[in-house]
Design a protein around this motif. Structure first.
Motif, PDB file in Angstrom:
ATOM      1  N   THR A   1       0.829  -1.212   0.000  1.00 51.73           N
ATOM      2  CA  THR A   1       0.000   0.000   0.000  1.00 51.73           C
ATOM      3  C   THR A   1       0.855   1.251   0.000  1.00 51.73           C
ATOM      4  O   THR A   1       0.574   2.215  -0.711  1.00 51.73           O
TER       5      THR A   1
ATOM      6  N   CYS B   1      -3.110   3.073   4.399  1.00 49.54           N
ATOM      7  CA  CYS B   1      -4.404   2.896   3.763  1.00 49.54           C
ATOM      8  C   CYS B   1      -4.569   3.948   2.665  1.00 49.54           C
ATOM      9  O   CYS B   1      -4.245   5.118   2.884  1.00 49.54           O
TER      10      CYS B   1
ATOM     11  N   ARG C   1      -7.646   0.242  -0.119  1.00 49.26           N
ATOM     12  CA  ARG C   1      -6.438  -0.578  -0.281  1.00 49.26           C
ATOM     13  C   ARG C   1      -5.615  -0.402   0.985  1.00 49.26           C
ATOM     14  O   ARG C   1      -5.184   0.706   1.302  1.00 49.26           O
ATOM     15  N   THR C   2      -5.408  -1.448   1.713  1.00 50.69           N
ATOM     16  CA  THR C   2      -4.780  -1.278   3.021  1.00 50.69           C
ATOM     17  C   THR C   2      -3.896  -2.468   3.365  1.00 50.69           C
ATOM     18  O   THR C   2      -3.946  -3.502   2.715  1.00 50.69           O
ATOM     19  N   SER C   3      -3.069  -2.291   4.381  1.00 52.98           N
ATOM     20  CA  SER C   3      -2.160  -3.356   4.807  1.00 52.98           C
ATOM     21  C   SER C   3      -2.901  -4.286   5.763  1.00 52.98           C
ATOM     22  O   SER C   3      -3.017  -3.988   6.943  1.00 52.98           O
TER      23      SER C   3
ATOM     24  N   SER D   1      -3.199  -5.191  -0.325  1.00 48.25           N
ATOM     25  CA  SER D   1      -1.954  -5.175  -1.073  1.00 48.25           C
ATOM     26  C   SER D   1      -0.851  -5.735  -0.207  1.00 48.25           C
ATOM     27  O   SER D   1       0.289  -5.771  -0.594  1.00 48.25           O
TER      28      SER D   1
END
Ligand code: FES
Ligand code: FES
Length: 491
Positions: A250, A429, A442-444, A488
């Motif tokens: 990300t 994020c 989209r985030t860790s 991601s």
């Protein structure tokens, strides 16, 4: 100011600010293999080779690289135009990789892959100096690059294997232990044992509970035929891109017109916000939004919601008028650059009514201790007056019998500190509305469906009504109800 350096064998000139970190300058130059981890010189994920030596780039200024030669992972096995390295089904997909990269893939030395670029460079620096290192020397060479998921056994094995290959020695195929489920083939279908616990009806605070999750699940073990894939070790499907340090995390993403968020956090362990003044921050050029508890809906949620239905307590809101620990959220700014966002934070004025804090768990449970969660709308706190958020009773087997049969028994009181898994990848994020008006997050995370389930109600997103723990339904619901959740990261 301008500096001249050699980057991956090419003479280059950078226009850099005196305060710019080498890490930032390299990533700005497209060297995404240089990972942004701790920023304090501890994790080693940002390491590159500077004049052949492994150095951390987050503790160095770009100007300090003037006149130096820098090598990043992109140089180890440069991408070839038109070649699809990450297609594992193409003939010899790993042919363009360096022996170190191949060995990391073959030995399973890559899990999340965040530390991999720096580990590979550390190994290269060693092998450039010593073509026949022993295990202790390999361990020493990669020790400065922390890995929290793979550990070090496989990377050490990979480096020794690559060293042998580079010396021209034959190496045997990597043996992977087959995964066995104790005597699988011999097992007959069987029912669950009689003492399999049932969850009590109020396990989830009386919220509707799926029957399957509350009652005993029948355990059925059925013999399976041998297959080519199942129960066999396989090359990780994303190993090639991780071994090449490609921008897959990300924090590696940038979008046109992206705004950067920054949090104002509490300096107090326990305080009420009397007033908060944000006009000056909002007026700052480049600031697009400043949010406080006065600007967001008050939706209670459980922060530890890694199951469905989420267990209690629901004792958090996005932004509150009370802070409960040093670092608690007070306000959030969105601005055109991280620097403007930081300047805006400095313009926010908060008047705190500082309250007595609780700093010890046993003292916190005593009569008369300051009550941290005194909000009326929290749901399911076990004993808010004594600061006990949750109560879990676990019993397994016959304790008395176990003690009676034990050769020795020891009685003591043990305390452990709070544990954090310390992923090397930063929690980050990125969100945007896509072309179909769906919010993409989209985030860790390993669990995008949990993220969706927790965030959707906070944003009053319609898909909140159907949030569930099933990945399949998360995807289906996302497609139908204007929410999309991607991960991601691999922490
Ligand atoms: S040591 Fe540089 S990011 Fe951790
Ligand atoms: S594989 Fe090393 S930090 Fe994840």
């Amino acid at each position: 100011m301008h500096i001249h350096l050699t980057l991956n064998g090419e003479q280059t000139t950078w226009d850099t600010a005196p305060h710019e970190l080498l890490l930032t300058a390299l990533r700005r130059a497209g060297m995404w293999s240089v990972k942004h981890g701790c920023e304090t010189g501890e994790c080693g994920a940002c390491a590159v080779l500077l004049d052949g030596k492994l150095i951390n780039t987050c503790t160095r200024l770009a100007v300090q690289a003037h006149g130096a030669a820098i090598e990043t992972l992109e140089h180890l096995a440069p991408d070839q135009p038109g070649r699809r390295d990450n297609d594992l089904h193409a003939p010899s997909p790993q042919a363009t990789l360096h022996p170190l990269q191949r060995a990391f893939i073959e030995t399973g030395a890559i899990q999340c892959g965040f530390c991999t670029p720096a580990q590979l460079l550390a190994a290269k620096a060693l092998l450039d100096q010593n073509s026949e290192p022993d295990e202790a020397q390999v361990r020493e060479a990669i020790a400065g690059v922390l890995c929290r998921c793979t550990g070090y056994a496989r990377p050490v094995q990979a480096v020794l294997r690559a060293a042998a290959q580079l010396r021209g020695e034959p190496v045997p195929p990597v043996e992977m232990p087959a995964i066995t489920v104790g005597g699988l083939a011999d097992q007959q279908p069987h029912a669950p044992p009689d003492d399999t616990p049932e969850f009590p009806d109020d396990s989830f605070g009386g919220r509707p509970v799926d029957t399957l999750t509350r009652t005993r699940l029948p355990v059925m073990v059925v013999a399976q035929p041998e297959t080519h894939v199942v129960n066999k070790a396989e090359t990780k499907v994303d190993a090639v891109k991780l071994a090449k340090g490609r921008p897959v995390f990300t924090d590696d993403m940038t979008l046109p017109g992206m705004l950067h968020a920054a949090l104002l956090t509490s300096p107090h362990a326990h305080a009420r916000i009397r007033s908060i003044e944000v006009a000056a921050a909002r007026a700052l050029e480049g600031v697009h939004a400043v949010l406080t508890h006065q600007d967001v809906s008050r939706v209670m949620y459980a922060s530890g919601g890694q199951s469905y239905p989420q267990p209690h307590p629901y004792d958090q809101v996005s932004l509150d008028s009370k802070v409960r620990h040093v670092g608690d959220r007070v306000a959030v700014v969105a601005a055109e650059t991280p620097e403007i966002a930081q300047r805006a934070l400095a313009l926010i004025e908060v008047d705190y009514d500082v309250l007595p804090a609780v700093l010890d768990p046993l003292a916190a449970m005593q009569e008369g201790a300051p009550q941290i969660h005194d909000e009326a709308d929290a749901v399911g706190i076990h004993d808010a007056a004594h600061n006990r958020s949750h109560h879990i009773h676990v019993k397994h087997g016959d304790l008395e019998k176990g003690f009676a049969e034990a050769a020795w028994t020891f009685e003591h009181e043990y305390r452990v500190h709070q544990v954090q898994q310390a992923a090397i990848e930063p929690h980050a994020c990125i969100t945007y509305w896509d072309e179909d008006d769906r919010l993409v997050v989209r985030t860790s995370t390993q669990v995008p469906f949990h993220v969706r389930r927790i965030i959707a109600p906070l944003l009053a997103c319609p898909c909140a009504a159907s949030a569930s723990s099933s990945r399949a339904s998360a995807v289906a619901s996302a497609a139908n109800r204007k929410c999309s959740w991607r991960t991601s990261a691999h922490i």
